[in-house]
Design a protein around this motif. Structure first.
Motif, PDB file in Angstrom:
ATOM      1  N   GLU A 196       3.080  14.646 -13.739  1.00 53.41           N
ATOM      2  CA  GLU A 196       2.070  15.500 -14.370  1.00 53.41           C
ATOM      3  C   GLU A 196       2.291  16.966 -14.007  1.00 53.41           C
ATOM      4  O   GLU A 196       2.208  17.855 -14.869  1.00 53.41           O
ATOM      5  CB  GLU A 196       0.676  15.049 -13.940  1.00 53.41           C
ATOM      6  CG  GLU A 196       0.272  13.683 -14.470  1.00 53.41           C
ATOM      7  CD  GLU A 196      -1.126  13.291 -14.027  1.00 53.41           C
ATOM      8  OE1 GLU A 196      -1.793  14.131 -13.379  1.00 53.41           O
ATOM      9  OE2 GLU A 196      -1.552  12.155 -14.322  1.00 53.41           O
TER      10      GLU A 196
ATOM     11  N   GLU B 122       0.833  -1.208   0.000  1.00 52.62           N
ATOM     12  CA  GLU B 122       0.000   0.000   0.000  1.00 52.62           C
ATOM     13  C   GLU B 122       0.866   1.256   0.000  1.00 52.62           C
ATOM     14  O   GLU B 122       0.577   2.224  -0.711  1.00 52.62           O
ATOM     15  CB  GLU B 122      -0.911  -0.014   1.224  1.00 52.62           C
ATOM     16  CG  GLU B 122      -1.869   1.171   1.266  1.00 52.62           C
ATOM     17  CD  GLU B 122      -2.787   1.108   2.470  1.00 52.62           C
ATOM     18  OE1 GLU B 122      -3.548   2.066   2.673  1.00 52.62           O
ATOM     19  OE2 GLU B 122      -2.730   0.087   3.202  1.00 52.62           O
ATOM     20  N   GLU B 123       1.948   1.226   0.776  1.00 46.53           N
ATOM     21  CA  GLU B 123       2.859   2.371   0.789  1.00 46.53           C
ATOM     22  C   GLU B 123       3.494   2.580  -0.576  1.00 46.53           C
ATOM     23  O   GLU B 123       3.623   3.711  -1.057  1.00 46.53           O
ATOM     24  CB  GLU B 123       3.939   2.153   1.848  1.00 46.53           C
ATOM     25  CG  GLU B 123       3.415   2.178   3.279  1.00 46.53           C
ATOM     26  CD  GLU B 123       4.530   1.961   4.289  1.00 46.53           C
ATOM     27  OE1 GLU B 123       5.690   1.794   3.846  1.00 46.53           O
ATOM     28  OE2 GLU B 123       4.243   1.963   5.493  1.00 46.53           O
TER      29      GLU B 123
ATOM     30  N   VAL C 259       3.844   5.410  -5.748  1.00 44.13           N
ATOM     31  CA  VAL C 259       3.734   5.404  -7.211  1.00 44.13           C
ATOM     32  C   VAL C 259       2.752   6.474  -7.671  1.00 44.13           C
ATOM     33  O   VAL C 259       3.000   7.206  -8.640  1.00 44.13           O
ATOM     34  CB  VAL C 259       3.300   4.010  -7.709  1.00 44.13           C
ATOM     35  CG1 VAL C 259       2.905   4.066  -9.184  1.00 44.13           C
ATOM     36  CG2 VAL C 259       4.421   3.001  -7.510  1.00 44.13           C
ATOM     37  N   CYS C 260       1.626   6.593  -6.976  1.00 43.31           N
ATOM     38  CA  CYS C 260       0.648   7.639  -7.318  1.00 43.31           C
ATOM     39  C   CYS C 260       1.251   9.031  -7.146  1.00 43.31           C
ATOM     40  O   CYS C 260       1.019   9.934  -7.963  1.00 43.31           O
ATOM     41  CB  CYS C 260      -0.596   7.486  -6.452  1.00 43.31           C
ATOM     42  SG  CYS C 260      -1.555   5.989  -6.783  1.00 43.31           S
ATOM     43  N   THR C 261       2.044   9.182  -6.086  1.00 42.47           N
ATOM     44  CA  THR C 261       2.693  10.476  -5.856  1.00 42.47           C
ATOM     45  C   THR C 261       3.667  10.808  -6.978  1.00 42.47           C
ATOM     46  O   THR C 261       3.726  11.945  -7.468  1.00 42.47           O
ATOM     47  CB  THR C 261       3.429  10.463  -4.510  1.00 42.47           C
ATOM     48  OG1 THR C 261       2.493  10.183  -3.464  1.00 42.47           O
ATOM     49  CG2 THR C 261       4.103  11.798  -4.246  1.00 42.47           C
TER      50      THR C 261
ATOM     51  N   SER D  73       2.270   1.628  -3.450  1.00 49.38           N
ATOM     52  CA  SER D  73       1.230   2.095  -4.372  1.00 49.38           C
ATOM     53  C   SER D  73       0.983   3.592  -4.201  1.00 49.38           C
ATOM     54  O   SER D  73       0.847   4.336  -5.186  1.00 49.38           O
ATOM     55  CB  SER D  73      -0.060   1.311  -4.137  1.00 49.38           C
ATOM     56  OG  SER D  73       0.130  -0.062  -4.388  1.00 49.38           O
ATOM     57  N   ASN D  74       0.937   4.039  -2.960  1.00 49.17           N
ATOM     58  CA  ASN D  74       0.751   5.471  -2.712  1.00 49.17           C
ATOM     59  C   ASN D  74       1.927   6.283  -3.245  1.00 49.17           C
ATOM     60  O   ASN D  74       1.751   7.368  -3.805  1.00 49.17           O
ATOM     61  CB  ASN D  74       0.581   5.722  -1.215  1.00 49.17           C
ATOM     62  CG  ASN D  74      -0.716   5.145  -0.681  1.00 49.17           C
ATOM     63  OD1 ASN D  74      -1.685   4.975  -1.428  1.00 49.17           O
ATOM     64  ND2 ASN D  74      -0.742   4.836   0.601  1.00 49.17           N
TER      65      ASN D  74
ATOM     66  N   LYS E 184       3.585   9.707 -10.081  1.00 45.94           N
ATOM     67  CA  LYS E 184       2.823  10.019 -11.291  1.00 45.94           C
ATOM     68  C   LYS E 184       2.274  11.441 -11.237  1.00 45.94           C
ATOM     69  O   LYS E 184       2.302  12.174 -12.234  1.00 45.94           O
ATOM     70  CB  LYS E 184       1.688   9.012 -11.460  1.00 45.94           C
ATOM     71  CG  LYS E 184       2.154   7.610 -11.827  1.00 45.94           C
ATOM     72  CD  LYS E 184       0.969   6.668 -12.016  1.00 45.94           C
ATOM     73  CE  LYS E 184       1.432   5.278 -12.425  1.00 45.94           C
ATOM     74  NZ  LYS E 184       0.290   4.338 -12.602  1.00 45.94           N
ATOM     75  N   GLN E 185       1.780  11.827 -10.056  1.00 45.38           N
ATOM     76  CA  GLN E 185       1.266  13.184  -9.909  1.00 45.38           C
ATOM     77  C   GLN E 185       2.382  14.212 -10.072  1.00 45.38           C
ATOM     78  O   GLN E 185       2.195  15.268 -10.687  1.00 45.38           O
ATOM     79  CB  GLN E 185       0.602  13.339  -8.541  1.00 45.38           C
ATOM     80  CG  GLN E 185      -0.076  14.684  -8.335  1.00 45.38           C
ATOM     81  CD  GLN E 185      -1.215  14.891  -9.304  1.00 45.38           C
ATOM     82  OE1 GLN E 185      -2.025  13.992  -9.523  1.00 45.38           O
ATOM     83  NE2 GLN E 185      -1.285  16.075  -9.900  1.00 45.38           N
ATOM     84  N   ASN E 186       3.574  13.879  -9.543  1.00 44.72           N
ATOM     85  CA  ASN E 186       4.719  14.781  -9.696  1.00 44.72           C
ATOM     86  C   ASN E 186       5.107  14.932 -11.158  1.00 44.72           C
ATOM     87  O   ASN E 186       5.476  16.026 -11.608  1.00 44.72           O
ATOM     88  CB  ASN E 186       5.906  14.262  -8.887  1.00 44.72           C
ATOM     89  CG  ASN E 186       5.709  14.427  -7.394  1.00 44.72           C
ATOM     90  OD1 ASN E 186       4.844  15.189  -6.957  1.00 44.72           O
ATOM     91  ND2 ASN E 186       6.488  13.708  -6.604  1.00 44.72           N
TER      92      ASN E 186
END
Length: 306
Positions: A18, A4-5, A10-12, A7-8, A14-16
């Motif tokens: 963008e 879970e950490e 990875v989302c961070t 995955s979070n 990806k947002q960075n």
């Protein structure tokens, strides 16, 4: 839990990515806009200076051509006079010679050649319109991205606190023409010195200040001190906050003592309200041994401040 950490994270990331793409496009568009505006100024200046050169050339050309035309006409007139003089000398008529000589004298006196100025009215020198942009070129070569603004310094000796108004004055270590505005923050506190980890009051923010001073009016001095900090902002970024400065408000803090007030006064910290139907009247009636006296009248009641 670990997945879970990750995955979070990875989302961070990806947002960075963008955000990086969007911010890059924004600053690149801003850069192109600035260079376009700069180029437009250079083109306009070039057109103005070229127009100035053309106007100068046209003016001088007109003056020189006018003089050239006048000189050409004077030469033609002189040649006509010479031709007339030669004809007169070759004439065998004695009577006509005297009259011809007089006519030649009058013509020579009025000839344009004797009234011409042989000094050019305009110079062929155009060196006063030469340019040297070496310094400007160095300035252009020195173009760079905006630096972070310097940290302001609040001048405590020039700050004023009076009549529910505080005037804060600050300076910069060095002049900076790129600064667009300042942000001033202030907070109420009852403690002098460095801020604590947990303060009772939040920071209040004042933005868009154009000068290096600002007055806060209509304040309520219900704490002993006010803490201030300020920072400078240019088009792109805000600088560091100044050192905290704490100013004493000289507030008169007090509370009303409900224990020494009249029994029908509803007393709170900073307010008093007369309650004619309060529960204390019933207590008074139960005390039969107690008689009404002027000392229990509201008119004789004086609040005691502690």
């Amino acid at each position: 839990m670990k997945n879970e950490e990750i995955s979070n994270f990875v989302c961070t990331l990806k947002q960075n990515l963008e955000n990086l793409e969007g911010n890059t496009n924004r600053v690149q568009e801003d850069l192109e806009s600035e260079f376009t505006a700069l180029n437009a100024v250079l083109v306009e200046m070039k057109e103005n200076m070229v127009t100035r050169i053309k106007q100068e050339r046209a003016s001088r050309t007109y003056e020189l051509q006018s003089q050239l035309s006048a000189c050409s006409k004077a030469l033609e007139s002189s040649e006509e006079l010479l031709e007339l003089a030669n004809q007169t000398l070759c004439s065998s008529e004695t009577d006509g010679f005297n009259q011809a000589a007089k006519d030649i004298k009058d013509s020579v006196t009025m000839a344009p050649a004797f009234r011409l100025s042989l000094k050019a009215k305009a110079s062929d020198n155009m060196s006063h319109l030469m340019v040297d942009f070496s310094q400007e070129r160095e300035v252009l070569q020195g173009l760079k991205f905006l630096p972070v603004p310097g940290t302001p310094e609040i001048q405590v000796s020039e700050c004023q606190v009076s009549d529910n108004t505080v005037t804060v004055v600050w300076t910069l270590p060095e002049p900076d023409s790129k600064i667009e505005h300042y942000i001033l923050e202030h907070r109420r506190t009852n403690h002098e010195g460095p801020p604590r980890l947990r303060e009772d009051y939040p920071w209040m923010v004042v933005e868009g200040i154009r000068e290096m001073e600002h007055s806060l009016i209509g304040l309520r001095f219900d704490t002993r001190y006010l803490t201030f900090r300020v920072r400078a902002c240019n088009k792109a970024v805000a600088g560091e906050f100044s050192e905290l400065v704490t100013l004493e408000t000289h507030a008169f803090n007090f509370k009303l003592d409900s224990g020494s007030a009249h029994q029908n006064l509803k007393v709170e910290d900073l307010s008093v309200e007369w309650d004619s139907c309060g529960g204390k009247i019933q207590d008074i009636r139960k005390e039969k041994t107690r008689t009404n006296s002027p000392m229990h009248s509201p008119a004789r009641c004086v609040p005691v401040f502690i």
